[in-house]
Design a protein around this motif. Structure first.
Motif, short mmCIF file in Angstrom:
data_model
loop_
_atom_site.label_atom_id
_atom_site.label_comp_id
_atom_site.label_asym_id
_atom_site.label_seq_id
_atom_site.Cartn_x
_atom_site.Cartn_y
_atom_site.Cartn_z
N GLY A 150 -5.11 6.95 4.22
CA GLY A 150 -6.37 7.69 4.32
C GLY A 150 -7.19 7.33 5.54
N ASP A 151 -6.59 6.66 6.52
CA ASP A 151 -7.35 6.19 7.69
C ASP A 151 -8.49 5.26 7.29
OD1 ASP A 151 -5.83 7.41 9.61
OD2 ASP A 151 -7.25 9.00 10.09
N TYR A 152 -8.39 4.64 6.12
CA TYR A 152 -9.46 3.75 5.67
C TYR A 152 -9.62 2.59 6.64
CZ TYR A 152 -9.19 6.15 1.15
OH TYR A 152 -9.18 7.09 0.15
N LEU A 153 -10.83 2.14 6.77
CA LEU A 153 -11.22 1.03 7.67
C LEU A 153 -11.10 1.46 9.12
CD1 LEU A 153 -12.35 -1.87 7.56
CD2 LEU A 153 -10.00 -2.68 7.79
N ARG A 154 -9.90 1.59 9.63
CA ARG A 154 -9.63 2.16 10.96
C ARG A 154 -8.26 2.82 10.87
NH1 ARG A 154 -10.53 -2.95 11.73
NH2 ARG A 154 -8.34 -3.34 12.13
N CYS A 155 -8.02 3.81 11.74
CA CYS A 155 -6.73 4.48 11.72
C CYS A 155 -5.61 3.46 11.98
CB CYS A 155 -6.66 5.55 12.79
SG CYS A 155 -8.00 6.73 12.70
N GLY A 156 -4.70 3.34 11.06
CA GLY A 156 -3.55 2.47 11.27
C GLY A 156 -3.77 1.02 10.86
N ALA A 157 -5.01 0.66 10.52
CA ALA A 157 -5.31 -0.76 10.26
C ALA A 157 -4.61 -1.28 9.01
CB ALA A 157 -6.81 -0.97 10.13
N VAL A 158 -4.49 -0.46 8.00
CA VAL A 158 -3.88 -0.90 6.74
C VAL A 158 -2.36 -0.76 6.83
CG1 VAL A 158 -3.89 -0.67 4.24
CG2 VAL A 158 -5.98 -0.18 5.53
N ALA A 159 -1.91 0.32 7.42
CA ALA A 159 -0.46 0.55 7.56
C ALA A 159 0.19 -0.59 8.31
CB ALA A 159 -0.21 1.87 8.29
N GLN A 204 -10.80 -11.22 11.93
CA GLN A 204 -9.95 -11.14 13.13
C GLN A 204 -8.63 -10.44 12.84
OE1 GLN A 204 -9.99 -15.30 14.10
NE2 GLN A 204 -11.57 -15.04 15.67
N LYS A 205 -8.10 -10.65 11.64
CA LYS A 205 -6.78 -10.08 11.32
C LYS A 205 -6.86 -8.60 10.92
CE LYS A 205 -3.89 -13.84 9.68
NZ LYS A 205 -3.76 -14.65 8.48
N LEU A 206 -7.83 -8.28 10.08
CA LEU A 206 -7.83 -6.95 9.47
C LEU A 206 -9.14 -6.19 9.59
CD1 LEU A 206 -6.60 -4.73 7.61
CD2 LEU A 206 -7.36 -6.08 5.66
#
Lengths: 82, 229
Positions: B55-64, A66-68
């Motif tokens: 690197g847009d890993y996982l989804r764009c902006g998800a890690v940032a 849900q978070k990430l």
């Protein structure tokens, strides 16, 4: 602590047009797989987790999804633990 | 007073944003590295620039969205500070919930790098220096710019007059051909209800002086300058 392995699947919600899925569907039709349809593309994530019991492991994975790991505005997730 | 430009690993429009914000006024502009845990107190406007953070890993902006500086950016916005997210910045703002909806893959699946025409809603602090209904030419460069939100959210955006930019033809009309990526309601940019956060997929900083071929994007920065001066 017990060790678990989680297998997580993330897909776009059913009501959202999956343009990648549509493209693959057309490619399948061109290969005469016209009995196939409703192709959906998703993500597959595995991870190891240490938890006190099954319930805690499930809660932790759900929380991370849900978070990430998924964006619940556009995606659904499901997972198995073993 | 000054502008802060957030820099993530993979940001690539940070220098353009820095340059555009800096040449308009006497305001200082400073880069804020993503590992910072505070925003300098004289910063009045934060820019989250375009690029491919992480690197847009996982989804764009998800890690940032989970970078340490983002907690401070969220606090800054919640206290009313001006915050603009451009392209990847817009994606980050939806990921962290400061703006509603999400950005899906472009309907064509192609990465689109070309000019678009936008109709301006000049009721926001980010667009006040344009005329109402002005049509401006601004480039896009994205693979995931297809704005999605559920029906209730879209209605709320319309009812509250929060759609800052829509994709149109050169003549200002909406048509199937004027929407480059399949965005709901042809949305190119939205603000939050409080009016202090703007997210937009097109790049106003890339068309901010005639030397670059067009200066139609300058109005966004002129509007911000007026608001924070």
């Amino acid at each position: 602590m017990k060790k678990y392995k989680a297998e997580i699947k993330i897909t776009l919600r059913e009501n959202i047009l999956d343009v990648q899925g549509k493209t693959i569907e057309h490619a399948l039709f061109q290969l005469d797989y016209d009995m196939m349809g409703n192709v959906r593309i998703g993500k597959y994530i595995t991870l190891d987790i240490e938890a006190q019991n099954d319930g805690q492991a499930e809660e932790l994975v759900k929380d991370a999804c849900q978070k990430l790991l998924s964006n619940t505005v556009i995606e659904d997730f499901s997972f198995t633990l073993e | 007073m000054s502008y802060g430009v957030i820099v993530f690993p993979g940001s690539n429009c940070d220098h353009d944003a820095y340059n555009t914000a800096g040449k308009l006024s006497s305001a200082d502009v400073r880069y804020i590295w993503h590992k910072e845990s505070s925003i300098p107190s004289d910063v009045k406007c934060i820019i989250i620039p375009g690029g491919f953070s992480y690197g847009d890993y996982l989804r764009c902006g998800a890690v940032a969205r989970f970078s340490s500086v983002m907690n401070e950016v969220i606090n800054f916005a919640k206290k009313g500070g001006l915050l603009i997210g451009i392209c990847n910045g817009f994606q980050i703002l939806t990921e962290c919930g400061l703006l509603p909806g999400a950005l899906l893959r472009n309907k064509s699946l192609n990465f689109l790098c070309r000019d678009t025409y936008l109709k301006v809603n000049n009721s926001s602090v980010f667009t006040s220096q344009y005329g109402e209904g002005d049509v401006i030419r601004i480039p896009i460069a994205h693979g995931e710019g297809n704005y999605y939100a559920d029906d209730n959210t879209l209605k709320s955006l319309q009812d509250n007059n929060l759609i800052a930019f829509t994709y149109v033809t050169e003549n200002g009309e909406e048509s199937s051909g004027s929407n480059p990526n399949g965005s709901a309601l042809s949305i190119a940019g939205i603000t939050n209800k409080q009016g202090n956060v703007l997210g937009m997929m097109p790049h106003p900083e890339r068309y901010s002086e005639e030397l670059l071929g067009c200066s139609d994007g300058l109005g966004v920065f002129e509007s911000i300058n007026l608001a924070i001066s």
